[in-house]
Design a protein around this motif. Structure first.
Motif, PDB file in Angstrom:
ATOM      1  N   PRO A  17      14.400  34.010  55.361  1.00  0.00           N
ATOM      2  CA  PRO A  17      15.225  34.051  56.571  1.00  0.00           C
ATOM      3  C   PRO A  17      14.506  33.638  57.849  1.00  0.00           C
ATOM      4  N   TRP A  18      13.177  33.711  57.850  1.00  0.00           N
ATOM      5  CA  TRP A  18      12.423  33.170  58.984  1.00  0.00           C
ATOM      6  C   TRP A  18      11.931  31.795  58.575  1.00  0.00           C
ATOM      7  N   CYS A  19      12.321  30.770  59.329  1.00  0.00           N
ATOM      8  CA  CYS A  19      11.995  29.384  58.983  1.00  0.00           C
ATOM      9  C   CYS A  19      10.919  28.786  59.883  1.00  0.00           C
ATOM     10  N   HIS A  20      10.835  29.227  61.093  1.00  0.00           N
ATOM     11  CA  HIS A  20      10.118  28.556  62.169  1.00  0.00           C
ATOM     12  C   HIS A  20      10.856  27.248  62.457  1.00  0.00           C
ATOM     13  N   GLY A  21      10.309  26.084  62.070  1.00  0.00           N
ATOM     14  CA  GLY A  21      11.027  24.850  62.319  1.00  0.00           C
ATOM     15  C   GLY A  21      11.322  24.629  63.792  1.00  0.00           C
ATOM     16  N   GLU A  22      10.475  25.211  64.676  1.00  0.00           N
ATOM     17  CA  GLU A  22      10.660  25.080  66.115  1.00  0.00           C
ATOM     18  C   GLU A  22      12.056  25.554  66.536  1.00  0.00           C
ATOM     19  N   ALA A  23      12.530  26.602  65.859  1.00  0.00           N
ATOM     20  CA  ALA A  23      13.841  27.166  66.155  1.00  0.00           C
ATOM     21  C   ALA A  23      13.688  28.506  66.868  1.00  0.00           C
ATOM     22  N   ARG A  24      14.692  28.876  67.622  1.00  0.00           N
ATOM     23  CA  ARG A  24      14.718  30.152  68.346  1.00  0.00           C
ATOM     24  C   ARG A  24      14.545  31.304  67.357  1.00  0.00           C
ATOM     25  N   TYR A  25      13.560  32.152  67.614  1.00  0.00           N
ATOM     26  CA  TYR A  25      13.242  33.286  66.731  1.00  0.00           C
ATOM     27  C   TYR A  25      13.049  32.837  65.283  1.00  0.00           C
ATOM     28  N   GLY A  26      12.557  31.620  65.096  1.00  0.00           N
ATOM     29  CA  GLY A  26      12.323  31.124  63.747  1.00  0.00           C
ATOM     30  C   GLY A  26      13.584  30.952  62.937  1.00  0.00           C
ATOM     31  N   ALA A  75      18.070  44.202  67.226  1.00  0.00           N
ATOM     32  CA  ALA A  75      18.491  45.489  66.692  1.00  0.00           C
ATOM     33  C   ALA A  75      17.560  46.125  65.668  1.00  0.00           C
ATOM     34  N   MET A  76      16.590  45.361  65.133  1.00  0.00           N
ATOM     35  CA  MET A  76      15.837  45.927  63.995  1.00  0.00           C
ATOM     36  C   MET A  76      14.537  45.168  63.775  1.00  0.00           C
ATOM     37  N   PRO A  77      13.599  45.747  63.019  1.00  0.00           N
ATOM     38  CA  PRO A  77      12.392  45.009  62.623  1.00  0.00           C
ATOM     39  C   PRO A  77      12.770  43.885  61.652  1.00  0.00           C
ATOM     40  N   THR A  78      12.051  42.788  61.735  1.00  0.00           N
ATOM     41  CA  THR A  78      12.303  41.657  60.843  1.00  0.00           C
ATOM     42  C   THR A  78      11.039  41.310  60.060  1.00  0.00           C
ATOM     43  N   ARG A  79      11.175  40.415  59.095  1.00  0.00           N
ATOM     44  CA  ARG A  79      10.070  39.889  58.300  1.00  0.00           C
ATOM     45  C   ARG A  79       9.336  40.987  57.526  1.00  0.00           C
ATOM     46  N   GLY A  80      10.084  41.937  57.024  1.00  0.00           N
ATOM     47  CA  GLY A  80       9.526  43.003  56.209  1.00  0.00           C
ATOM     48  C   GLY A  80      10.638  43.713  55.468  1.00  0.00           C
ATOM     49  N   ASN A  81      10.295  44.770  54.731  1.00  0.00           N
ATOM     50  CA  ASN A  81      11.261  45.436  53.870  1.00  0.00           C
ATOM     51  C   ASN A  81      12.002  46.573  54.569  1.00  0.00           C
ATOM     52  N   ASP A  82      12.328  46.389  55.838  1.00  0.00           N
ATOM     53  CA  ASP A  82      13.183  47.342  56.520  1.00  0.00           C
ATOM     54  C   ASP A  82      14.562  47.303  55.859  1.00  0.00           C
TER      55      ASP A  82
END
Length: 798
Positions: free
Chosen positions: A145-154, A163-170
């Motif tokens: 779900p996180w791409c980077h690709g020079e995009a907003r918030y990846g 609203a929540m933590p990302t890039r982990g098992n939340d």
């Protein structure tokens, strides 16, 4: 006319005796046996198609239908391109020698508001994949779900980040990722390899090096579980392996990359020599590739390198524009990477980006680009994502593409043999990328056959002329020394030369020319296409002796026979090599030489170029009955020449300056990089502006009309009314945009604004393109030219 002739002593140019003077003998020992590949480490998905086609991977290479396979992959983002362009662009990628198209699925392009998914129009992933299959391409879907690709918030939507933590098992985050993956799974349902479709792989996350509770291996494992739950059962699961990446070994395959510069760097001067131009013998991991998080240990890729094949996904055929650093690479900066990467063992050549694009605009006009305003490390244009790619945002053919295609064709015809070959390190190799004196070369070999890779090009650094060079490669069956006499290899030289190459039963002991392709030319026999190496006599060591050939695309040189058919060499000079495109037309593989773009659609040869110029192509073997309105056909020796006259004059564009530039405010320093950050919106009040009035009627017969702008300044923007159509960071490259996609009214007036570039700007621009400010001149905002370039596409029945 018989255009095949046997090689004779009359073809020899000059004496073959070594010249007087220094003989720099570069040695390499390739006698050690190639280790047998191992299997069982990688856990692949279902890899058998309904028709029995198979895909597999061992510790060294890919296999397709049980045979080694070394494909070429290129990135093209469907949501950054008009859906009306997809079909032709995918076919152009196939014509350029690509086997696989990779594409990100940017979450925030599809679910800007919670639960409201958009898979329509330019967001239609399913149609994009179907068109890729129709074009003959396989597909890798990069899921995020996180791409980077020079995009907003990846690429993660704002409402998730807020609203929540990302890039982990939340748990809350994973529930939304599960919903996203479910949507993607529905889009590509029935299009997976196991269903007879083109989707052969998915990438999980991107540039992932986080370690901690619910992160690291655990998170990648959970993403794979969710992908499988969503029905994405594919042969290959990948992750990016650079910048200390962490992943569960065996569950996914790491992919690698490299760029000839670092536009994400905070430096405002030339960087040291990049390792992208230096052969790698002990690691697959290139230097800094711009990961947004910091590694805290050695990545999994280092301990995995003897267990998994060496795959590439992000070798940059161009670079993105970033506000503080605007590198403009040359075609040689890019093409010289290929012998280095392939010669370092890459067994899947993947590019990012192969096709440029433009960011969609978010709800309420929100920019979806990476920027320091939204906490990103870099500032990028609001809309434009040109990337200096081989195919521009509107499919423009860039010069770099003409340098890359021959390598792709080489891999298509010789990749099965090359994939099984081991990298061999010379007796002497550079101590580090900054060592510009020691020759840079390698060999990949298996038994007595191999390929020699050489590079004497490093971006922005002059390399010494390697004088009196010969190569000696020790093989199990004896040493091969080439060339027969010493040669000087100048700054900028790079190439691939074959060793003991089987040319349909004729053993080529060595050649000082680069293999490109093999062609079954029907009645004219089997043809092996080679490219001459600039400044070096094309020497072919054949069973009947050493021969020198003169490059000529109109001449076949017969070297033997197989089953009663002629076996010949076709040696191309650089100018004709740059025009070479290899296409399947009317059931036969053919060479098409043209400055125009060429591809096949509907069984017909398609040619596209400026409508103000003639369309020309030369074809071998000849088409049976080429036909198109106004087409002139003639046979010129070996080549069938096709020509259509120019049809249009350049449309008039009325240009009028409407506002003079004001004093631009000082550039701010800040952001995570503590470097120059893009101006705040109010700063654009200082921009100069011009009115660009289109003709009352754009030519209907033109497939597109390109607005070409040459300006000098900081940032350029083009508006229709108050709607921004495109933007550009000045870097010396011409800015182009196709106008058809915008559905503009006849006689419409566009507005160009140019924010002045300050003389004291702490911004990197290559010296060749940085404005020379006169004494006392504090800024510049200048429009040098604005033109309308009509494009036409012609279809030629075979």
């Amino acid at each position: 006319m018989n255009c095949i002739r046997p090689l004779t002593a009359a073809l020899l140019v000059g004496a073959l005796a070594p010249t007087a003077g220094a003989d720099t003998l570069l040695k390499l020992d390739a006698r050690a046996a190639v280790p047998a590949p191992t299997t069982g480490h990688l856990k692949l998905g279902t890899a058998v198609s309904p028709k029995g086609g198979t895909l597999a991977a061992n510790s060294q290479y890919l296999l397709k239908d049980g045979k080694p396979w070394l494909p070429v992959m290129g990135e093209y983002h469907f949501t950054r391109a008009p859906a009306s362009q997809w079909d032709a662009q995918l076919r152009l990628m196939k014509a350029a020698g690509l086997d696989i198209v990779a594409t990100y699925v940017f979450w925030n392009h599809h679910e800007e508001q919670p639960g409201a998914f958009n898979w329509r129009g330019n967001h239609d992933l399913r149609r994009f994949v179907q068109l890729a299959q129709a074009a003959g391409l396989k597909v890798v879907v990069r899921l995020g779900p996180w791409c980077h690709g020079e995009a907003r918030y990846g690429g993660i939507p704002d409402w998730v980040v807020d609203a929540m933590p990302t890039r982990g098992n939340d748990p809350e985050y994973l529930a939304l990722v599960e919903r996203l993956y479910g949507q993607i799974g529905q889009q590509i349902q029935g299009l997976l390899w196991k269903d007879g479709g083109p989707v052969v792989g998915v990438q999980l996350e991107n540039e992932y090096n986080l370690r901690g509770p619910g992160e690291g291996e655990a998170h990648i494992s959970e993403l794979k579980r969710l992908a499988l739950k969503a029905g994405m059962d594919v042969p290959f699961y990948t992750v990016t392996g650079w910048d200390g990446a962490v992943y569960p070994s065996g569950e996914v395959t790491p992919v690698f990359g490299g760029y000839p510069d670092e536009p994400w760097s905070r430096q405002v001067k030339e960087l040291p020599p990049k390792e992208t131009h230096a052969f790698r013998f002990n690691t697959r991991v290139s230097g800094d590739l711009g990961a947004q998080t910091k590694a805290h240990g050695v990545g999994t890729a280092e301990s995995d390198k003897d267990k998994v094949p060496f795959f590439g996904a992000e070798y940059g055929p161009g670079l993105p524009a970033m506000y503080r650093r605007r590198t403009l690479v040359s075609p040689d900066d890019i093409a010289s990477m290929l012998p280095v990467q392939i010669g370092s063992g890459v067994n899947l050549l993947g590019y990012y980006m192969f096709h440029g694009g433009r960011n969609p605009v978010g709800v309420g006009g929100t920019g979806l680009e990476e920027s320091t305003h939204s906490g990103g490390y870099n500032d990028t244009p609001r809309i434009n994502y040109d990337f200096q790619a081989p195919l521009g945002p509107d499919g423009q053919q860039r010069e770099v593409l003409t340098r890359l295609r021959p390598y792709h064709y080489f891999l298509r015809d010789h990749g099965a043999q090359l994939a099984t070959m081991t990298v061999r390190q010379p007796e002497r190799s550079p101590a580090n990328p900054a060592d510009l004196q020691t020759p840079r070369w390698s060999v990949r070999s298996h038994g007595d056959s191999g390929f020699l890779f050489f590079n004497n090009h490093v971006r922005q650094y002059a390399m010494p002329r390697q004088v009196g060079v010969r190569f000696e490669i020790a093989l199990p069956g004896g040493a091969v020394t080439l060339p027969s006499k010493p040669v000087d290899l100048p700054n900028g030289a790079y190439f691939v030369w074959p060793i003991n190459l089987d040319l349909d039963g004729v053993t080529l002991r060595h050649a000082t020319a680069q293999p490109v392709a093999r062609l079954d030319a029907g009645a004219q026999g089997l043809v092996h296409v080679f490219a001459a190496t600039a400044g070096v006599d094309a020497e072919f060591a054949l069973p009947d002796g050493l021969k020198l050939l003169a490059p000529d695309a109109g001449q076949l040189h017969r070297i033997g026979t197989r089953d009663g058919r002629a076996v010949s060499v076709l040696l191309l000079p650089p100018a004709q090599l740059a025009q070479l495109q290899i296409l399947d037309i009317a059931g036969q593989r053919r060479l098409v030489f043209s400055e125009q773009q060429a591809w096949v659609a509907g069984g017909k040869l398609q040619l596209r170029g400026l409508a103000t110029q003639p369309v020309r192509a030369a074809v071998f073997p000849a088409l049976p009955k080429p036909a198109a309105a106004g087409l002139q056909v003639r046979q010129d020796g070996l080549l069938q020449r096709l020509e259509l006259a120019a049809t249009l004059a350049e449309p008039a564009l009325q240009v009028r300056q409407t506002r003079q530039a004001r004093s631009a405010p000082p550039i701010r320093i800040g952001g995570h990089a503590n470097a120059a950050v893009q101006p705040i919106p109010e700063a654009f009040a200082a921009a100069a502006s011009w009115s660009l009035t289109l003709p009352d009627k754009l030519p209907a017969q033109a497939e597109d009309v390109v607005l070409a702008l040459d300006f000098v300044g900081d940032i350029g923007r083009v508006f229709s009314g108050t709607t921004m159509l495109d933007d550009w960071y000045y870097n010396g490259q011409r800015w182009e945009m196709g106008l058809r996609q915008f559905a503009l009214k006849p006689g419409a007036a566009l507005k160009l604004t140019v924010l002045p570039l300050r003389a004291d700007a702490p911004i990197y621009i290559d010296a060749a393109h940085r404005p020379a400010f006169a004494a006392g001149q504090s800024q510049v905002a200048e429009l040098r030219s604005a033109r309308l370039l009509p494009l036409r596409r012609v279809s030629i029945a075979p």
